[in-house]
Design an enzyme around this catalytic site. Structure first.
Site, PDB file in Angstrom:
ATOM      1  N   HIS A 158       0.816  -1.218   0.000  1.00  0.00           N
ATOM      2  CA  HIS A 158       0.000   0.000   0.000  1.00  0.00           C
ATOM      3  C   HIS A 158       0.850   1.269   0.000  1.00  0.00           C
ATOM      4  O   HIS A 158       0.294   2.380   0.006  1.00  0.00           O
ATOM      5  CB  HIS A 158      -0.937   0.023   1.208  1.00  0.00           C
ATOM      6  CG  HIS A 158      -1.977  -1.056   1.193  1.00  0.00           C
ATOM      7  ND1 HIS A 158      -2.788  -1.288   0.107  1.00  0.00           N
ATOM      8  CD2 HIS A 158      -2.331  -1.972   2.143  1.00  0.00           C
ATOM      9  CE1 HIS A 158      -3.604  -2.309   0.384  1.00  0.00           C
ATOM     10  NE2 HIS A 158      -3.335  -2.736   1.604  1.00  0.00           N
ATOM     11  N   ASP A 193      -2.732 -10.586  -2.281  1.00  0.00           N
ATOM     12  CA  ASP A 193      -3.299 -10.083  -1.036  1.00  0.00           C
ATOM     13  C   ASP A 193      -4.790  -9.799  -1.225  1.00  0.00           C
ATOM     14  O   ASP A 193      -5.232  -9.451  -2.329  1.00  0.00           O
ATOM     15  CB  ASP A 193      -2.569  -8.805  -0.647  1.00  0.00           C
ATOM     16  CG  ASP A 193      -2.839  -8.344   0.768  1.00  0.00           C
ATOM     17  OD1 ASP A 193      -1.970  -8.544   1.626  1.00  0.00           O
ATOM     18  OD2 ASP A 193      -3.916  -7.757   1.008  1.00  0.00           O
ATOM     19  N   HIS A 195      -6.358  -7.289  -0.288  1.00  0.00           N
ATOM     20  CA  HIS A 195      -6.500  -5.868  -0.597  1.00  0.00           C
ATOM     21  C   HIS A 195      -5.707  -5.532  -1.854  1.00  0.00           C
ATOM     22  O   HIS A 195      -4.601  -6.041  -2.062  1.00  0.00           O
ATOM     23  CB  HIS A 195      -5.987  -5.010   0.559  1.00  0.00           C
ATOM     24  CG  HIS A 195      -6.642  -5.296   1.870  1.00  0.00           C
ATOM     25  ND1 HIS A 195      -6.050  -6.058   2.857  1.00  0.00           N
ATOM     26  CD2 HIS A 195      -7.852  -4.913   2.354  1.00  0.00           C
ATOM     27  CE1 HIS A 195      -6.859  -6.128   3.896  1.00  0.00           C
ATOM     28  NE2 HIS A 195      -7.963  -5.454   3.615  1.00  0.00           N
TER      29      HIS A 195
END
Length: 341
Positions: A158, A193, A195
């Site tokens: 991220h 993942d 996300h």
């Protein structure tokens, strides 16, 4: 399989986390290291410490301005009267092209996307050695190994070039891919993942020399919300070099494997000669985030499918939070890969 871990990663011990307006314990706990290490060792991994390659490989994908912020912000935060124990933003620019303040509070809002990436005393040290672990893993592949596993914690996918978010500060998978590219290889990153790997996508979005792919829960109602849609295909020279495969909440093994087959076909057609797997284990049916429903058998299938590509693979740890199956999910994925080779 060789594996990389630096014990200084334990120094990051975040306390603050907010979900739906409620303050909760942070899921990205240091204990993940213990559980993941045991899971990797059960798959036959032998751990070693990383070498220190310095800031150059990190600065190849992160701005000097951002690295200055990360290294110094906790010390600066201590000068604010009544400040919290951790650096947590409370204001963000409406546009990131807006002014760049001198204030520590203002800079925290500029360089931290959300409240899920609190910075405390040990955060920079842990993130630095998490990144160095990924760099050493990449070097192992360059030196001729067919595979390696990097226990990078805090995770990284991220983190943009100048922005932390979602437990992530330095983009370990992106740093590793750039290290491989600089060594003359043609890398692809497949992020599994739960996300979307928004930071990784943003880092390479206008480039055609690193292919980025992400399989994740549909961001329409799931973090990171603003990135990860199928129409995001890259821009400029990078148009067509990013592929997002969002899945409906609760997707099980077969649906995930169908998306993975699509991703791996794209990797082959890109002509990749090395693969970085951004190995989030939070797609698990048992993970606290409850986005997807991949079983332990599913993780074994993921590892086997990656092996079928027949190119070197660097597994870089991303998410996967404390549950009864976290370590077993890692064991099954790495064992599935090694058995299929």
């Amino acid at each position: 399989m060789r594996a990389i871990l630096d014990e200084r990663q334990w120094q990051h011990d975040p306390k603050h986390f907010m979900a739906n307006g409620k303050i909760l314990p942070n899921p990205e706990q240091p204990k993940r290291i213990e559980v993941l290490r045991a899971g990797a060792e059960a798959a036959g991994c032998i751990f070693e410490a990383p070498k220190d390659a310095g800031l150059g490989p990190i600065a190849a994908v992160h701005t000097a301005e951002y690295l200055t912020f990360l290294k110094n912000i906790y010390r600066r935060w201590q000068y604010i009267e009544g400040a919290s124990d951790e650096v947590i933003p409370n204001i963000h620019p409406a546009r990131r092209s807006d002014g760049y303040p001198k204030s520590a509070t203002g800079q925290s809002g500029y360089h931290q996307a959300d409240t899920a990436c609190p910075i405390a005393k040990g955060t920079w040290e842990a993130a630095y050695w998490s990144a160095q672990s990924a760099i050493t893993g990449a070097d192992i592949i360059v030196d001729g190994a067919q595979s390696a596993y990097v226990l990078s914690r805090p995770p990284g996918h991220h983190a943009f070039g100048d922005l932390a978010g979602g437990f992530c500060f330095l983009n370990n998978s992106g740093i590793a891919a750039e290290r491989l590219r600089a060594a003359g290889l043609r890398p692809a990153i497949v992020d599994v993942d739960v996300h979307h790997g928004n930071g990784t996508q943003g880092m390479f979005y206008d480039r055609d020399d690193v292919l980025t792919l992400s399989i994740h829960a549909d961001p329409d109602r799931f973090y990171p919300f603003f990135w990860g849609y199928a129409q995001e295909r890259g821009e400029g020279r990078g148009l067509g070099y990013n592929l997002n495969l969002p899945l409906a909440r609760g997707t099980e093994d077969d649906g995930f494997m169908k998306a993975l087959a699509t991703a791996l076909e794209r990797v082959s057609l890109f002509g990749a000669d090395v693969l970085v797997v951004a190995l989030g284990l939070d797609a698990s049916i048992d993970d606290p985030f409850q986005g997807l429903a991949v079983t332990q058998d599913g993780f074994a299938r993921i590892g086997a499918a990656v092996a079928d590509l027949g190119i070197p693979v660097l597994f870089v740890q991303e998410g996967g939070y404390l549950s009864d199956s976290l370590g077993a999910n890692l064991t099954r994925c790495l064992t599935g890969y090694q058995t299929a080779r």
